[in-house]
Design a protein around this motif. Structure first.
Motif, PDB file in Angstrom:
ATOM      1  N   MET A   6       0.873  -1.209   0.044  1.00  0.00           N
ATOM      2  CA  MET A   6      -0.010  -0.215   0.124  1.00  0.00           C
ATOM      3  C   MET A   6       0.834   1.324   0.072  1.00  0.00           C
ATOM      4  O   MET A   6       1.842   1.431   0.696  1.00  0.00           O
ATOM      5  N   ARG A   7       0.452   2.241  -0.909  1.00  0.00           N
ATOM      6  CA  ARG A   7       1.184   3.572  -0.658  1.00  0.00           C
ATOM      7  C   ARG A   7       0.430   4.451   0.096  1.00  0.00           C
ATOM      8  O   ARG A   7      -0.604   4.174   0.338  1.00  0.00           O
ATOM      9  N   HIS A   8       1.269   5.029   1.002  1.00  0.00           N
ATOM     10  CA  HIS A   8       0.704   6.090   2.002  1.00  0.00           C
ATOM     11  C   HIS A   8      -0.635   6.988   1.302  1.00  0.00           C
ATOM     12  O   HIS A   8      -0.550   7.206  -0.105  1.00  0.00           O
ATOM     13  N   GLY A   9      -1.547   7.664   2.059  1.00  0.00           N
ATOM     14  CA  GLY A   9      -2.595   8.302   1.507  1.00  0.00           C
ATOM     15  C   GLY A   9      -1.799   9.582   1.079  1.00  0.00           C
ATOM     16  O   GLY A   9      -0.723  10.052   1.332  1.00  0.00           O
ATOM     17  N   GLY A  26      -6.696  12.203   2.296  1.00  0.00           N
ATOM     18  CA  GLY A  26      -5.596  11.138   2.579  1.00  0.00           C
ATOM     19  C   GLY A  26      -6.122  10.386   3.657  1.00  0.00           C
ATOM     20  O   GLY A  26      -6.352   9.166   3.547  1.00  0.00           O
ATOM     21  N   ARG A  27      -6.645  10.822   4.871  1.00  0.00           N
ATOM     22  CA  ARG A  27      -7.233  10.129   5.779  1.00  0.00           C
ATOM     23  C   ARG A  27      -8.284   9.428   5.481  1.00  0.00           C
ATOM     24  O   ARG A  27      -8.531   8.351   5.771  1.00  0.00           O
ATOM     25  N   ARG A  28      -9.255  10.227   4.711  1.00  0.00           N
ATOM     26  CA  ARG A  28     -10.396   9.518   4.303  1.00  0.00           C
ATOM     27  C   ARG A  28     -10.392   8.188   3.403  1.00  0.00           C
ATOM     28  O   ARG A  28     -11.084   7.249   3.607  1.00  0.00           O
ATOM     29  N   ASP A  29      -9.555   8.621   2.475  1.00  0.00           N
ATOM     30  CA  ASP A  29      -9.305   7.596   1.604  1.00  0.00           C
ATOM     31  C   ASP A  29      -8.603   6.404   2.278  1.00  0.00           C
ATOM     32  O   ASP A  29      -9.053   5.237   1.831  1.00  0.00           O
ATOM     33  N   GLN A  57       1.072   7.391   9.995  1.00  0.00           N
ATOM     34  CA  GLN A  57      -0.110   7.766   9.827  1.00  0.00           C
ATOM     35  C   GLN A  57      -1.184   6.814   9.131  1.00  0.00           C
ATOM     36  O   GLN A  57      -2.024   6.401   9.531  1.00  0.00           O
ATOM     37  N   THR A  58      -0.674   6.346   7.816  1.00  0.00           N
ATOM     38  CA  THR A  58      -1.435   5.855   7.002  1.00  0.00           C
ATOM     39  C   THR A  58      -1.720   4.159   7.657  1.00  0.00           C
ATOM     40  O   THR A  58      -2.716   3.758   7.903  1.00  0.00           O
TER      41      THR A  58
END
Length: 150
Positions: A6-9, A26-29, A57-58
């Motif tokens: 997974m790539r970070h948001g 990014g957080r929502r995604d 964070q992701t």
């Protein structure tokens, strides 16, 4: 073994690269992708993440949704050699499914190395995750099973 890469948001650009934070989008995604992972047969049992803030964070968002541990790995930053990650996968068989949260170009190079045995690199959108099925860990030994898009 199932491996999820997974790539970070989506992250902002208001600071240095080490301290870039996820945007609200990014957080929502990431939360959306995490919810899909939680409902899938590929629900991760462990997470490896880059030491950079946006990847941490992701990983934290995903870990909260699926309730699994996170291990920070120094060898999965943007410009690291994907061979180092492959070596780690070979040395110590991790929990399966394992989620790796990192950055471009590493996520693209690692996915390509495992699926096609070269390092040209698949493109990844921010927050995107792909699931690889690897009967044996090694270059060219994985098949892409599915992807989760934000």
């Amino acid at each position: 073994m199932h491996l999820i890469i997974m790539r970070h948001g989506e992250a902002g650009w208001h600071t240095n690269d080490q301290q870039r934070e996820l945007t609200e989008t990014g957080r929502r995604d990431v939360a959306d992708v995490a919810a899909h992972l939680a409902e899938s047969p590929y629900r991760p049992r462990a997470i490896w993440c880059s030491p950079l803030l946006r990847a941490q964070q992701t990983a934290a968002i995903v870990a909260e949704v699926i309730n699994c541990p996170i291990e920070e790995k120094s060898f999965i930053t943007p410009d690291d050699d994907p061979g180092l990650c492959l070596d780690a996968l070979l040395e110590q068989p991790p929990a399966s499914p394992l989620l790796i949260v990192s950055h471009m170009p590493l996520v693209g190079a690692l996915a390509t190395l495992l699926v096609d045995a070269h390092r040209r690199g698949l493109p990844f959108m921010p927050g995107e995750a792909v699931v690889l099925d690897m009967p044996v860990v090694g270059p060219g030994c994985a098949d892409m099973k599915t992807q989760f898009l934000p």
